[in-house]
Design a protein around this motif. Sequence first.
Motif, PDB file in Angstrom:
ATOM      1  N   SER A   1       0.934  -0.818   0.120  1.00 11.75           N
ATOM      2  CA  SER A   1       0.004   0.018  -0.025  1.00 11.75           C
ATOM      3  C   SER A   1       1.056   1.455   0.348  1.00 11.75           C
ATOM      4  O   SER A   1       0.922   2.325  -0.568  1.00 11.75           O
ATOM      5  CB  SER A   1      -0.747   0.201   1.135  1.00 11.75           C
ATOM      6  OG  SER A   1      -1.753   1.161   0.917  1.00 11.75           O
ATOM      7  N   ALA A   2       1.992   1.451   0.855  1.00  3.04           N
ATOM      8  CA  ALA A   2       2.834   2.504   0.758  1.00  3.04           C
ATOM      9  C   ALA A   2       3.678   2.733  -0.332  1.00  3.04           C
ATOM     10  O   ALA A   2       3.923   3.824  -0.820  1.00  3.04           O
ATOM     11  CB  ALA A   2       4.132   2.235   1.938  1.00  3.04           C
ATOM     12  N   GLN A   3       3.958   1.261  -1.072  1.00  2.00           N
ATOM     13  CA  GLN A   3       4.990   1.943  -2.566  1.00  2.00           C
ATOM     14  C   GLN A   3       3.839   2.361  -3.784  1.00  2.00           C
ATOM     15  O   GLN A   3       4.525   3.561  -4.068  1.00  2.00           O
ATOM     16  CB  GLN A   3       5.296   0.681  -2.492  1.00  2.00           C
ATOM     17  CG  GLN A   3       6.329   0.215  -2.661  1.00  2.00           C
ATOM     18  CD  GLN A   3       7.147  -0.684  -3.008  1.00  2.00           C
ATOM     19  OE1 GLN A   3       7.268  -0.803  -4.167  1.00  2.00           O
ATOM     20  NE2 GLN A   3       8.246  -1.725  -2.213  1.00  2.00           N
TER      21      GLN A   3
ATOM     22  N   ASN B   1      -3.550  -2.507   8.107  1.00  2.00           N
ATOM     23  CA  ASN B   1      -2.154  -2.306   7.482  1.00  2.00           C
ATOM     24  C   ASN B   1      -2.376  -1.118   6.263  1.00  2.00           C
ATOM     25  O   ASN B   1      -1.549  -0.551   6.226  1.00  2.00           O
ATOM     26  CB  ASN B   1      -1.695  -3.555   7.734  1.00  2.00           C
ATOM     27  CG  ASN B   1      -1.404  -3.734   8.962  1.00  2.00           C
ATOM     28  OD1 ASN B   1      -1.738  -3.899   9.574  1.00  2.00           O
ATOM     29  ND2 ASN B   1       0.136  -4.190   8.996  1.00  2.00           N
ATOM     30  N   ALA B   2      -3.594  -1.384   5.070  1.00  2.00           N
ATOM     31  CA  ALA B   2      -3.538  -0.967   4.407  1.00  2.00           C
ATOM     32  C   ALA B   2      -3.819   0.808   4.201  1.00  2.00           C
ATOM     33  O   ALA B   2      -2.958   1.142   3.519  1.00  2.00           O
ATOM     34  CB  ALA B   2      -4.722  -0.953   3.439  1.00  2.00           C
ATOM     35  N   LEU B   3      -4.537   0.779   5.450  1.00  2.00           N
ATOM     36  CA  LEU B   3      -4.513   2.609   5.575  1.00  2.00           C
ATOM     37  C   LEU B   3      -3.354   2.851   6.156  1.00  2.00           C
ATOM     38  O   LEU B   3      -2.844   4.066   5.763  1.00  2.00           O
ATOM     39  CB  LEU B   3      -5.645   2.682   7.194  1.00  2.00           C
ATOM     40  CG  LEU B   3      -7.329   2.477   6.539  1.00  2.00           C
ATOM     41  CD1 LEU B   3      -7.495   2.017   7.953  1.00  2.00           C
ATOM     42  CD2 LEU B   3      -7.657   4.211   5.809  1.00  2.00           C
ATOM     43  N   GLN B   4      -2.122   1.693   6.858  1.00  2.00           N
ATOM     44  CA  GLN B   4      -1.347   2.722   7.132  1.00  2.00           C
ATOM     45  C   GLN B   4      -0.224   2.478   5.881  1.00  2.00           C
ATOM     46  O   GLN B   4       0.648   3.904   6.413  1.00  2.00           O
ATOM     47  CB  GLN B   4      -0.539   1.659   8.233  1.00  2.00           C
ATOM     48  CG  GLN B   4      -1.716   1.466   9.882  1.00  2.00           C
ATOM     49  CD  GLN B   4      -1.266   0.401  10.658  1.00  2.00           C
ATOM     50  OE1 GLN B   4      -0.599  -0.532  10.184  1.00  2.00           O
ATOM     51  NE2 GLN B   4      -1.711   0.954  12.171  1.00  2.00           N
ATOM     52  N   GLY B   5      -0.196   1.749   5.879  1.00  2.00           N
ATOM     53  CA  GLY B   5       0.634   2.709   4.393  1.00  2.00           C
ATOM     54  C   GLY B   5       0.003   3.647   4.033  1.00  2.00           C
ATOM     55  O   GLY B   5       0.926   3.905   2.633  1.00  2.00           O
TER      56      GLY B   5
ATOM     57  N   ILE C   1      -4.712   7.955  11.909  1.00  2.00           N
ATOM     58  CA  ILE C   1      -5.751   7.772  12.220  1.00  2.00           C
ATOM     59  C   ILE C   1      -7.377   6.553  12.767  1.00  2.00           C
ATOM     60  O   ILE C   1      -6.990   6.555  14.223  1.00  2.00           O
ATOM     61  CB  ILE C   1      -6.294   8.768  11.800  1.00  2.00           C
ATOM     62  CG1 ILE C   1      -4.956  10.306  12.576  1.00  2.00           C
ATOM     63  CG2 ILE C   1      -7.489   9.917  13.267  1.00  2.00           C
ATOM     64  CD1 ILE C   1      -4.744   9.922  14.045  1.00  2.00           C
ATOM     65  N   ILE C   2      -7.795   6.823  11.750  1.00  2.00           N
ATOM     66  CA  ILE C   2      -8.211   5.833  11.720  1.00  2.00           C
ATOM     67  C   ILE C   2      -8.306   3.892  12.256  1.00  2.00           C
ATOM     68  O   ILE C   2      -8.794   3.898  13.207  1.00  2.00           O
ATOM     69  CB  ILE C   2      -8.963   5.255  10.168  1.00  2.00           C
ATOM     70  CG1 ILE C   2      -9.133   6.507   9.521  1.00  2.00           C
ATOM     71  CG2 ILE C   2      -9.867   3.905  10.571  1.00  2.00           C
ATOM     72  CD1 ILE C   2      -9.925   6.333   7.998  1.00  2.00           C
TER      73      ILE C   2
END
Length: 464
Positions: free
Chosen positions: A296-298, A375-379, A384-385
């Motif tokens: 997700s981050a990349q 983890n998708a949100l963190q990436g 915050i969620i």
Amino acid sequence: MQDMTKGNPTKLIVLFALPLLLGNIFQQLYQLADLIIVGRLIGINALAAVGATIPIYFLFLFITFGFTNGLTVITAQCFGAKDYKAMHSSIAHCIIASLILGAVISISLLTFLSPLLKIMNVPQEIMSDAHIFMFILSAGMILTIFFNLLSGFLRAVGDSKTPLYFLVFASIINILLNLFLISVMKMGVSGSAFGTIIAISVSVATCLLYIKKRYPILHLKKSDWKIRWNFMRKHLDVAIPMTVQFAILALSMLILQSVCNSFGTEIIAAFSSAIRIEQLATQPLLALGIAMTTYSAQNWGAAKLHRIRQGVRSSAFMSFIFSISLAVLVRFIGEDMIAIFIDKNNPKVISIACEYLNISTMFYFFLGMIFVFRNALQGMGKAIIPLYASIMELAVRSFAAIWLAKQIGYVGIFYAGPIAWLGACLVVTVGYWLTIRHFNDKGLRSYLLSSKQLQSTTPQFPAE
């Protein structure tokens, strides 16, 4: 290295998750081996002493894990955007922030350990062993932070295999040292703690040498060490919510363990054993989640939101299959696994541990979905969620543990975690869909440029 901004999402996630899975399983196995060695060679009281302090250790371990992983989200985003100058600066900022965190954690733990053990309701007969065990681990916390940070740098550039090798290396050293220090040197629980610290020290040193030799892309110049406070804030904007999130999760486990400790040594030993088996069984779900963070981050850094959607759908489906399969497997072999490190002369302890596993397996699906969406949100840098979800989990787990334990005894503790998974799953699932629907690829690219989310004012987005 692995560029996850192109290619089949399912294949990329699976190939990235496999080394993570193997590494996590191996780590859990060596932790189980540690409990087996302690329980078999020293006794039930020593096992309970280690088990009673594990939530304290995990509290600070989760803080370091959340902080280092939050920092390296920005590193992965820079790598995804092909902005290598920003990536090098990100690595330097991560190291500086981690040094400060390590000093604060070690000093805090060493200072407040005794009051913390009393708050945890650790029984007096195991207090001495519990204090010795945690004191030694606290002194070496900085080493754990840097092992996590180095692993995070490697994962940020798409390498999940090398951290596996060093984790296996550390695990083998740890097991051998524990056997030697406990069985031969007769050091008791302190031998287990010293074995862990020495193993991590060796792994950090060898990992640094490996990166120096094989990863020139991670090498820093003097100019990279210049602190840019706006850029540091970008890191902390992700790292601090993730740290608080993991701290809250660990704190909820601390409260749960505290309630559990009030029921005596047998319940502590059973609960600690069952939790270890659960952690081992759910590693495929966790590995998928960690893979989603880097993926997700990349792709967020590369402004490819459509690929994030594809990856989440694929991971959610795989998580569903895994959660059902793992629940069935644990139902069949859970008792045999417990009997490995608890002597069969303690049938009551084994029975209580099985009771916990029979309850928690019914909720593995919700845990799997938490890992995927959180983890998708963190990436994506949206920490915050997941923080809200962890607050929900803390509130539900703590209330359920305290209230249900009063109503139905220790069995109430066993329902607290699974009910908390259900509440947190609802928050991150809704949060993901509300976040993802606000962007498309073009809109995301404009957002990244306008907000200067990366260090350079003109990130080098890859071509479509």
